[in-house]
Design an enzyme around this catalytic site. Structure first.
Site, PDB file in Angstrom:
ATOM      1  N   TYR A   1       0.841  -1.204   0.000  1.00 24.45           N
ATOM      2  CA  TYR A   1       0.000   0.000   0.000  1.00 24.45           C
ATOM      3  C   TYR A   1       0.874   1.252   0.000  1.00 24.45           C
ATOM      4  O   TYR A   1       1.670   1.470   0.906  1.00 24.45           O
ATOM      5  CB  TYR A   1      -0.947   0.046   1.203  1.00 24.45           C
TER       6      TYR A   1
ATOM      7  N   LEU B   1     -20.501   1.160  -2.296  1.00 23.42           N
ATOM      8  CA  LEU B   1     -21.761   0.843  -2.990  1.00 23.42           C
ATOM      9  C   LEU B   1     -22.862   0.456  -2.000  1.00 23.42           C
ATOM     10  O   LEU B   1     -24.041   0.694  -2.248  1.00 23.42           O
ATOM     11  CB  LEU B   1     -21.481  -0.322  -3.950  1.00 23.42           C
ATOM     12  N   LEU B   2     -22.456  -0.100  -0.871  1.00 23.87           N
ATOM     13  CA  LEU B   2     -23.466  -0.511   0.108  1.00 23.87           C
ATOM     14  C   LEU B   2     -23.649   0.592   1.157  1.00 23.87           C
ATOM     15  O   LEU B   2     -23.530   0.375   2.362  1.00 23.87           O
ATOM     16  CB  LEU B   2     -23.067  -1.855   0.737  1.00 23.87           C
TER      17      LEU B   2
HETATM   18  N1  LIG Z   1      -6.198  -8.240  -1.709  1.00 26.58           N
HETATM   19  C1  LIG Z   1      -6.260  -7.750  -0.495  1.00 26.58           C
HETATM   20  O1  LIG Z   1      -5.672  -8.267   0.422  1.00 26.58           O
HETATM   21  C2  LIG Z   1      -7.077  -6.532  -0.229  1.00 26.58           C
HETATM   22  C3  LIG Z   1      -7.725  -5.870  -1.292  1.00 26.58           C
HETATM   23  C4  LIG Z   1      -8.516  -4.766  -0.987  1.00 26.58           C
HETATM   24  C5  LIG Z   1      -8.644  -4.353   0.335  1.00 26.58           C
HETATM   25  N2  LIG Z   1      -7.993  -4.986   1.348  1.00 26.58           N
HETATM   26  C6  LIG Z   1      -8.116  -4.554   2.773  1.00 26.58           C
HETATM   27  O2  LIG Z   1      -9.486  -4.412   3.106  1.00 26.58           O
HETATM   28  C7  LIG Z   1      -9.756  -3.072   3.517  1.00 26.58           C
HETATM   29  C8  LIG Z   1     -11.141  -2.662   3.079  1.00 26.58           C
HETATM   30  O3  LIG Z   1     -11.297  -2.849   1.685  1.00 26.58           O
HETATM   31  P1  LIG Z   1     -12.119  -1.833   0.780  1.00 26.58           P
HETATM   32  O4  LIG Z   1     -11.482  -0.502   0.909  1.00 26.58           O
HETATM   33  O5  LIG Z   1     -12.300  -2.436  -0.549  1.00 26.58           O
HETATM   34  O6  LIG Z   1     -13.482  -1.859   1.592  1.00 26.58           O
HETATM   35  P2  LIG Z   1     -14.775  -1.039   1.742  1.00 26.58           P
HETATM   36  O7  LIG Z   1     -14.854  -0.793   3.203  1.00 26.58           O
HETATM   37  O8  LIG Z   1     -15.887  -1.750   1.087  1.00 26.58           O
HETATM   38  O9  LIG Z   1     -14.566   0.317   0.932  1.00 26.58           O
HETATM   39  C9  LIG Z   1     -13.923   1.419   1.460  1.00 26.58           C
HETATM   40  C10 LIG Z   1     -14.330   2.639   0.658  1.00 26.58           C
HETATM   41  O10 LIG Z   1     -15.750   2.744   0.654  1.00 26.58           O
HETATM   42  C11 LIG Z   1     -16.125   4.100   0.743  1.00 26.58           C
HETATM   43  N3  LIG Z   1     -16.854   4.295   2.006  1.00 26.58           N
HETATM   44  C12 LIG Z   1     -16.589   3.771   3.222  1.00 26.58           C
HETATM   45  N4  LIG Z   1     -17.482   4.207   4.120  1.00 26.58           N
HETATM   46  C13 LIG Z   1     -18.319   5.022   3.463  1.00 26.58           C
HETATM   47  C14 LIG Z   1     -19.442   5.773   3.857  1.00 26.58           C
HETATM   48  N5  LIG Z   1     -19.902   5.762   5.096  1.00 26.58           N
HETATM   49  N6  LIG Z   1     -20.083   6.523   2.907  1.00 26.58           N
HETATM   50  C15 LIG Z   1     -19.633   6.529   1.628  1.00 26.58           C
HETATM   51  N7  LIG Z   1     -18.568   5.837   1.200  1.00 26.58           N
HETATM   52  C16 LIG Z   1     -17.922   5.087   2.107  1.00 26.58           C
HETATM   53  C17 LIG Z   1     -14.843   4.928   0.718  1.00 26.58           C
HETATM   54  O11 LIG Z   1     -14.575   5.243  -0.628  1.00 26.58           O
HETATM   55  P3  LIG Z   1     -13.935   6.679  -1.033  1.00 26.58           P
HETATM   56  O12 LIG Z   1     -12.579   6.656  -0.434  1.00 26.58           O
HETATM   57  O13 LIG Z   1     -13.943   6.658  -2.529  1.00 26.58           O
HETATM   58  O14 LIG Z   1     -14.841   7.722  -0.439  1.00 26.58           O
HETATM   59  C18 LIG Z   1     -13.831   3.936   1.264  1.00 26.58           C
HETATM   60  O15 LIG Z   1     -12.518   4.238   0.870  1.00 26.58           O
HETATM   61  C19 LIG Z   1      -8.626  -2.250   2.893  1.00 26.58           C
HETATM   62  O16 LIG Z   1      -8.403  -1.050   3.573  1.00 26.58           O
HETATM   63  C20 LIG Z   1      -7.469  -3.198   3.042  1.00 26.58           C
HETATM   64  O17 LIG Z   1      -6.981  -3.165   4.372  1.00 26.58           O
HETATM   65  C21 LIG Z   1      -7.227  -6.081   1.085  1.00 26.58           C
END
Ligand SMILES: NC(=O)c1ccc[n+]([C@@H]2O[C@H](COP(=O)([O-])OP(=O)(O)OC[C@H]3O[C@@H](n4cnc5c(N)ncnc54)[C@H](OP(=O)(O)O)[C@@H]3O)[C@@H](O)[C@H]2O)c1
Length: 304
Positions: free
Chosen positions: A51, A205-206
């Site tokens: 990251y 999205l959720l």
């Molecule tokens: N391959 C892997 O190992 C892998 C891959 C992906 C993620 N991860 C880990 O999993 C964690 C979470 O993954 P993810 O970021 O895909 O998960 P997520 O929690 O589904 O998405 C996070 C994003 O959703 C939006 N969001 C969150 N809360 C919100 C709210 N209340 N209202 C509106 N938008 C909101 C934000 O987007 P915006 O920033 O655009 O506002 C935020 O950056 C990562 O931080 C990482 O630690 C691991």
């Protein structure tokens, strides 16, 4: 906050913080996010060496160090990707013992810790020399350099191999009401391996901002579901359950998964913590009812 213990006794709060999308250029906001997270009982912080090409580990390590005497928490990081920190470019995949043993030193230094609580393989394929990777994790564990290890994967054949042939204590996969493919993996990992659900909000999205998120991030739809179908599905679910965020959290709570939520602002984290606290634990009949309304998906490739 409910704490789930891995088989290596690492305590992980059911609502945890994914660090990937933190606004690293605004350290004041990042510190406010981390401080708020700790204050509400979040104790698992998920990062990766890749990251921001090491910067995420550095910033997170620096801020968390200030709170070590006050709070008990678990930090997870990941390994397996080769990247050039200076040139800021990803070079390729390398799950070899040599690469893992070398990379752990860099992560320890960037995180400013003497051991890593949870070290995860950041992907991988069935063609990898998996026994060598397992040997690397086991030897680091024996030396006390890491306390536990896990994998991040959405490949059933890889998950099956590690579940049967290693001591992984966690599996990280994207898991939410839309991407419900990990329902298939739950039998493979049983109670022995903790499911770390990444992407619990499907990158925003959720949430009630799904129309905006859809046009900004998912114009072509997701997981083979086109935009119109998604709008239809999400609006129907929102009408029935009020909050898509609470619904996804309730679904994950039902499966005893750890919700690894990503945020890019303190405001988002506050909204999500409120939703987590409001998310009811579903009983079996409520779950059955919800299940019937979901589009149940299966992993199509990389099956054992
Ligand atoms: N391959 C892997 O190992 C892998 C891959 C992906 C993620 N991860 C880990 O999993 C964690 C979470 O993954 P993810 O970021 O895909 O998960 P997520 O929690 O589904 O998405 C996070 C994003 O959703 C939006 N969001 C969150 N809360 C919100 C709210 N209340 N209202 C509106 N938008 C909101 C934000 O987007 P915006 O920033 O655009 O506002 C935020 O950056 C990562 O931080 C990482 O630690 C691991």
């Amino acid at each position: 906050m409910k704490i789930i213990h891995t088989k290596d006794q690492q305590p992980i709060s059911q609502f945890s913080l994914g660090m990937m999308n933190l606004p690293l250029d605004n350290k004041i906001e990042v510190e406010a996010i981390i401080e708020y997270a700790l204050s509400v009982g979040i104790n698992y912080f998920d990062t990766a060496d890749l990251y921001q090409f090491g910067d995420n580990e550095k910033v997170v390590g620096e801020i968390l160090s200030k709170y070590r005497s006050q709070y008990n928490f678990t930090v997870g990081t990941k390994v397996g990707n080769k990247f050039n920190e200076m040139k800021r470019e990803q070079i390729g995949w390398n799950p070899s013992k040599k690469h893992i043993i070398e990379s752990v030193k860099d992560s320890l230094q960037r995180l400013n810790v003497s051991s890593i609580d949870l070290y995860q393989l950041h992907g991988g394929t069935i063609e990898d020399n998996k026994d060598e990777t397992i040997e690397a994790f086991e030897s680091l564990k024996q030396e006390g350099i890491i306390k536990s290890y896990g994998i991040s994967s959405i490949r059933l054949n890889v998950i099956d191999y590690y579940a049967k042939n290693s001591n992984i204590s966690t599996l990280m996969s994207q898991f939410n009401i839309l991407d419900n493919r990990p329902l298939e993996t739950l039998d493979m990992i049983q109670d022995d391996i903790v499911m770390l659900a990444r992407g619990p909000l499907m990158q925003g999205l959720l949430t009630d901002k799904y129309l905006e998120v859809l046009s900004k991030k998912h114009k072509g739809g997701v997981l083979g579901i086109n935009k119109d179908e998604l709008v239809n599905q999400l609006s129907t679910l929102q009408e029935k359950y009020d909050s898509l965020t609470e619904l996804s959290y309730s679904f994950l709570k039902y499966h005893n998964a750890v919700i690894v939520n990503g945020v890019s602002s303190l405001e988002q984290l506050k909204e999500n913590v409120t939703a987590f606290n409001n998310a009811s634990s579903l009983d079996a009949s409520e779950y059955d009812d919800l299940y019937k309304q979901l589009n149940i998906l299966k992993y199509e490739e990389h099956r054992p």
